[in-house]
Design a protein around this motif. Sequence first.
Motif, mmCIF file in Angstrom:
data_model
loop_
_atom_site.group_PDB
_atom_site.id
_atom_site.type_symbol
_atom_site.label_atom_id
_atom_site.label_comp_id
_atom_site.label_asym_id
_atom_site.label_seq_id
_atom_site.Cartn_x
_atom_site.Cartn_y
_atom_site.Cartn_z
ATOM 1 N N SER A 1 5.030 -15.427 5.223
ATOM 2 C CA SER A 1 5.980 -14.507 5.844
ATOM 3 C C SER A 1 6.857 -15.333 6.764
ATOM 4 O O SER A 1 6.475 -16.410 7.192
ATOM 5 N N TYR B 1 10.699 -10.895 5.861
ATOM 6 C CA TYR B 1 9.651 -10.898 6.875
ATOM 7 C C TYR B 1 8.411 -10.170 6.393
ATOM 8 O O TYR B 1 7.430 -10.084 7.096
ATOM 9 N N ILE B 2 8.482 -9.639 5.200
ATOM 10 C CA ILE B 2 7.353 -8.892 4.668
ATOM 11 C C ILE B 2 6.361 -9.882 4.070
ATOM 12 O O ILE B 2 6.723 -10.690 3.223
ATOM 13 N N PRO B 3 5.088 -9.843 4.514
ATOM 14 C CA PRO B 3 4.109 -10.780 3.955
ATOM 15 C C PRO B 3 4.090 -10.704 2.429
ATOM 16 O O PRO B 3 3.999 -9.622 1.851
#
Lengths: 114, 113
Positions: free
Chosen positions: B93, B99-101
């Motif tokens: 991330s 930003y989303i794992p």
Amino acid sequence: EAGVTQFPSHSVIEKGQTVTLRCDPISGHDNLYWYRRVMGKEIKFLLHFVKESKQDESGMPNNRFLAERTGGTYSTLKVQPAELEDSGVYFCASSVDRGNTEAFFGQGTRLTVV
Amino acid sequence: GNSVTQMEGPVTLSEEAFLTINCTYTATGYPSLFWYVQYPGEGLQLLLKATKADDKGSNKGFEATYRKETTSFHLEKGSVQVSDSAVYFCALSGKGGSYIPTFGRGTSLIVHP
């Protein structure tokens, strides 16, 4: 401090029925994520809430899936009507920041549609 | 977009053997890299992480080094135990890209006595 909790841990339903999964994030975590893992495959992103707002729902497979996050606290994921291919483990995660920080995961809900 | 590629499993080893699970990634910017583990019947747990190039994450005897030049984050352990049997997920991330794992598909490890 309580971690991310998910209910139920297991659910077995018949095709065509409705199921609602719940996730309680860590208190103070504005970011909440739903993921799904179908047996043997990658953990796929479904959607992301920031507080009560859907920030990104690009991973939602179709309109049979509805996610809500009332008041920016807990979240629910409803599947209606359920199909066989919806079977899998649904994970919820929460984090303080959006990037470069750890996402804390719940234990998952194993959904089996028969 | 961001993606993570892990080696296919299952990986089957005898106790005290050396473990390597390969992970490579594609990402814009400068992501953080993670290894998560899922023990049988349990949820995902963070095993270790590294936030910048050349950082080494370590925990429970496991190590992984953030290699920017090879875009890799391979997981290693010098001597595995039966209790290490689990599914291991590489993830990233970061603010540079999404930003989303983002997760790999997981590698199952089976350790025999």
